[in-house]
Design a protein around this motif. Sequence first.
Motif, PDB file in Angstrom:
ATOM      1  N   GLU A  95      86.463 -17.314 -36.631  1.00 33.31           N
ATOM      2  CA  GLU A  95      86.255 -16.230 -35.664  1.00 33.31           C
ATOM      3  C   GLU A  95      84.797 -15.802 -35.529  1.00 33.31           C
ATOM      4  O   GLU A  95      84.323 -15.550 -34.411  1.00 33.31           O
ATOM      5  CB  GLU A  95      87.095 -15.010 -36.065  1.00 33.31           C
ATOM      6  N   ALA A  96      84.078 -15.715 -36.643  1.00 31.27           N
ATOM      7  CA  ALA A  96      82.680 -15.283 -36.585  1.00 31.27           C
ATOM      8  C   ALA A  96      81.842 -16.270 -35.772  1.00 31.27           C
ATOM      9  O   ALA A  96      80.989 -15.867 -34.974  1.00 31.27           O
ATOM     10  CB  ALA A  96      82.108 -15.122 -37.995  1.00 31.27           C
ATOM     11  N   ILE A  97      82.092 -17.543 -35.952  1.00 32.14           N
ATOM     12  CA  ILE A  97      81.367 -18.580 -35.208  1.00 32.14           C
ATOM     13  C   ILE A  97      81.748 -18.506 -33.727  1.00 32.14           C
ATOM     14  O   ILE A  97      80.881 -18.563 -32.844  1.00 32.14           O
ATOM     15  CB  ILE A  97      81.659 -19.985 -35.771  1.00 32.14           C
ATOM     16  N   GLN A  98      83.036 -18.337 -33.448  1.00 35.55           N
ATOM     17  CA  GLN A  98      83.493 -18.252 -32.055  1.00 35.55           C
ATOM     18  C   GLN A  98      82.805 -17.104 -31.319  1.00 35.55           C
ATOM     19  O   GLN A  98      82.331 -17.267 -30.188  1.00 35.55           O
ATOM     20  CB  GLN A  98      85.012 -18.057 -32.003  1.00 35.55           C
ATOM     21  N   LEU A  99      82.765 -15.927 -31.958  1.00 31.28           N
ATOM     22  CA  LEU A  99      82.147 -14.768 -31.318  1.00 31.28           C
ATOM     23  C   LEU A  99      80.656 -14.995 -31.112  1.00 31.28           C
ATOM     24  O   LEU A  99      80.122 -14.744 -30.032  1.00 31.28           O
ATOM     25  CB  LEU A  99      82.380 -13.497 -32.139  1.00 31.28           C
ATOM     26  N   PHE A 100      79.970 -15.469 -32.149  1.00 33.30           N
ATOM     27  CA  PHE A 100      78.532 -15.683 -32.031  1.00 33.30           C
ATOM     28  C   PHE A 100      78.224 -16.671 -30.908  1.00 33.30           C
ATOM     29  O   PHE A 100      77.342 -16.427 -30.078  1.00 33.30           O
ATOM     30  CB  PHE A 100      77.939 -16.187 -33.353  1.00 33.30           C
ATOM     31  N   VAL A 101      78.943 -17.775 -30.866  1.00 32.93           N
ATOM     32  CA  VAL A 101      78.701 -18.800 -29.844  1.00 32.93           C
ATOM     33  C   VAL A 101      78.991 -18.240 -28.448  1.00 32.93           C
ATOM     34  O   VAL A 101      78.211 -18.442 -27.515  1.00 32.93           O
ATOM     35  CB  VAL A 101      79.517 -20.076 -30.135  1.00 32.93           C
ATOM     36  N   ASN A 117      71.821 -27.114 -35.552  1.00 32.71           N
ATOM     37  CA  ASN A 117      71.875 -25.659 -35.714  1.00 32.71           C
ATOM     38  C   ASN A 117      73.051 -25.180 -36.562  1.00 32.71           C
ATOM     39  O   ASN A 117      73.187 -23.990 -36.811  1.00 32.71           O
ATOM     40  CB  ASN A 117      71.887 -24.959 -34.352  1.00 32.71           C
ATOM     41  N   ALA A 118      73.892 -26.096 -37.013  1.00 33.06           N
ATOM     42  CA  ALA A 118      75.107 -25.706 -37.747  1.00 33.06           C
ATOM     43  C   ALA A 118      74.792 -24.931 -39.028  1.00 33.06           C
ATOM     44  O   ALA A 118      75.417 -23.913 -39.314  1.00 33.06           O
ATOM     45  CB  ALA A 118      75.961 -26.934 -38.047  1.00 33.06           C
ATOM     46  N   ALA A 119      73.813 -25.407 -39.790  1.00 29.56           N
ATOM     47  CA  ALA A 119      73.489 -24.732 -41.057  1.00 29.56           C
ATOM     48  C   ALA A 119      72.986 -23.307 -40.790  1.00 29.56           C
ATOM     49  O   ALA A 119      73.401 -22.364 -41.469  1.00 29.56           O
ATOM     50  CB  ALA A 119      72.452 -25.533 -41.833  1.00 29.56           C
ATOM     51  N   ALA A 120      72.117 -23.148 -39.785  1.00 26.64           N
ATOM     52  CA  ALA A 120      71.599 -21.814 -39.454  1.00 26.64           C
ATOM     53  C   ALA A 120      72.728 -20.909 -38.976  1.00 26.64           C
ATOM     54  O   ALA A 120      72.793 -19.730 -39.340  1.00 26.64           O
ATOM     55  CB  ALA A 120      70.501 -21.920 -38.397  1.00 26.64           C
ATOM     56  N   LEU A 121      73.630 -21.462 -38.202  1.00 28.29           N
ATOM     57  CA  LEU A 121      74.760 -20.689 -37.680  1.00 28.29           C
ATOM     58  C   LEU A 121      75.648 -20.181 -38.815  1.00 28.29           C
ATOM     59  O   LEU A 121      76.041 -19.012 -38.841  1.00 28.29           O
ATOM     60  CB  LEU A 121      75.551 -21.552 -36.702  1.00 28.29           C
ATOM     61  N   VAL A 122      75.931 -21.041 -39.773  1.00 32.81           N
ATOM     62  CA  VAL A 122      76.741 -20.637 -40.934  1.00 32.81           C
ATOM     63  C   VAL A 122      76.005 -19.560 -41.723  1.00 32.81           C
ATOM     64  O   VAL A 122      76.595 -18.546 -42.116  1.00 32.81           O
ATOM     65  CB  VAL A 122      77.082 -21.854 -41.824  1.00 32.81           C
ATOM     66  N   GLU A 123      74.707 -19.753 -41.954  1.00 28.21           N
ATOM     67  CA  GLU A 123      73.915 -18.765 -42.699  1.00 28.21           C
ATOM     68  C   GLU A 123      73.909 -17.405 -42.008  1.00 28.21           C
ATOM     69  O   GLU A 123      74.074 -16.374 -42.643  1.00 28.21           O
ATOM     70  CB  GLU A 123      72.472 -19.263 -42.862  1.00 28.21           C
ATOM     71  N   ILE A 124      73.708 -17.416 -40.710  1.00 25.07           N
ATOM     72  CA  ILE A 124      73.659 -16.161 -39.951  1.00 25.07           C
ATOM     73  C   ILE A 124      74.983 -15.412 -40.053  1.00 25.07           C
ATOM     74  O   ILE A 124      75.010 -14.214 -40.318  1.00 25.07           O
ATOM     75  CB  ILE A 124      73.279 -16.431 -38.480  1.00 25.07           C
ATOM     76  N   THR A 125      76.092 -16.114 -39.849  1.00 21.31           N
ATOM     77  CA  THR A 125      77.388 -15.431 -39.890  1.00 21.31           C
ATOM     78  C   THR A 125      77.684 -14.889 -41.284  1.00 21.31           C
ATOM     79  O   THR A 125      78.276 -13.820 -41.412  1.00 21.31           O
ATOM     80  CB  THR A 125      78.530 -16.346 -39.407  1.00 21.31           C
ATOM     81  N   HIS A 126      77.229 -15.592 -42.327  1.00 13.04           N
ATOM     82  CA  HIS A 126      77.418 -15.089 -43.693  1.00 13.04           C
ATOM     83  C   HIS A 126      76.487 -13.920 -43.984  1.00 13.04           C
ATOM     84  O   HIS A 126      76.905 -12.930 -44.594  1.00 13.04           O
ATOM     85  CB  HIS A 126      77.223 -16.215 -44.716  1.00 13.04           C
ATOM     86  N   THR A 127      75.236 -14.032 -43.557  1.00 17.91           N
ATOM     87  CA  THR A 127      74.278 -12.948 -43.779  1.00 17.91           C
ATOM     88  C   THR A 127      74.777 -11.651 -43.144  1.00 17.91           C
ATOM     89  O   THR A 127      74.623 -10.571 -43.705  1.00 17.91           O
ATOM     90  CB  THR A 127      72.896 -13.317 -43.204  1.00 17.91           C
ATOM     91  N   LEU A 128      75.418 -11.775 -41.978  1.00 23.29           N
ATOM     92  CA  LEU A 128      75.915 -10.606 -41.254  1.00 23.29           C
ATOM     93  C   LEU A 128      77.359 -10.254 -41.637  1.00 23.29           C
ATOM     94  O   LEU A 128      77.977  -9.393 -41.009  1.00 23.29           O
ATOM     95  CB  LEU A 128      75.785 -10.843 -39.745  1.00 23.29           C
ATOM     96  N   ALA A 134      77.313  -6.759 -35.485  1.00 23.18           N
ATOM     97  CA  ALA A 134      76.104  -7.422 -35.983  1.00 23.18           C
ATOM     98  C   ALA A 134      75.959  -8.810 -35.365  1.00 23.18           C
ATOM     99  O   ALA A 134      74.854  -9.214 -34.977  1.00 23.18           O
ATOM    100  CB  ALA A 134      76.145  -7.515 -37.504  1.00 23.18           C
ATOM    101  N   LEU A 135      77.066  -9.525 -35.245  1.00 17.54           N
ATOM    102  CA  LEU A 135      77.028 -10.859 -34.641  1.00 17.54           C
ATOM    103  C   LEU A 135      76.633 -10.777 -33.169  1.00 17.54           C
ATOM    104  O   LEU A 135      75.842 -11.599 -32.679  1.00 17.54           O
ATOM    105  CB  LEU A 135      78.383 -11.551 -34.791  1.00 17.54           C
ATOM    106  N   GLU A 136      77.165  -9.787 -32.458  1.00 18.17           N
ATOM    107  CA  GLU A 136      76.832  -9.624 -31.040  1.00 18.17           C
ATOM    108  C   GLU A 136      75.345  -9.324 -30.857  1.00 18.17           C
ATOM    109  O   GLU A 136      74.689  -9.891 -29.982  1.00 18.17           O
ATOM    110  CB  GLU A 136      77.674  -8.508 -30.422  1.00 18.17           C
ATOM    111  N   LEU A 137      74.820  -8.439 -31.664  1.00 17.25           N
ATOM    112  CA  LEU A 137      73.404  -8.092 -31.553  1.00 17.25           C
ATOM    113  C   LEU A 137      72.514  -9.271 -31.930  1.00 17.25           C
ATOM    114  O   LEU A 137      71.485  -9.511 -31.291  1.00 17.25           O
ATOM    115  CB  LEU A 137      73.091  -6.876 -32.426  1.00 17.25           C
TER     116      LEU A 137
END
Length: 160
Positions: A95-101, A117-128, A134-137
């Motif tokens: 879900e976090a990836i779906q919303l961010f994308v 970009n997969a590694a950065a995407l995973v890191e971002i969703t975990h960091t947030l 937070a994901l939307e912003l």
Amino acid sequence: MDYAGNRMMGLNNIELITDRPLQLNLQEIRDAFIFVGGDAAVEITRLLQRCSSLKVLATSRVPLHIYGEHIYTVPSLSLPPPAVAAHPQDLMDYEAIQLFVARARLHQPSFAVAPENAAALVEITHTLDGIPLALELAAASLQRMTIVQLDGLLHHLEGD
């Protein structure tokens, strides 16, 4: 007198708001009321005292502790495992990836999960922490930077 004029005269914007019909620009409100910690509670309490029909929707990780506050906890969205999946497209199962994308595509229509970009995407969703707002912003910041730059900025802000 407009918002800018009031501000230039040094008047307190809250003192200008009364319990009468008023149309405010959301951007002006956002710019005028960026607070840290207890200051938000004090200023919102003052607004509520002056405007009996005012309703406030505040988003925060901590309650304001003001009279009439109702707290609704928004659960985190599902997150992928910290290690990048063998196929980046598998990340779309979370879900976090779906919303961010989805939100990233509003600013970059061609945005897609890819090996680069997969590694950065995973890191971002975990960091947030999978927190929807937070994901939307964060996704909106892709107007000004790449996903790798965003990941670096979040790590810098975290002190990593």
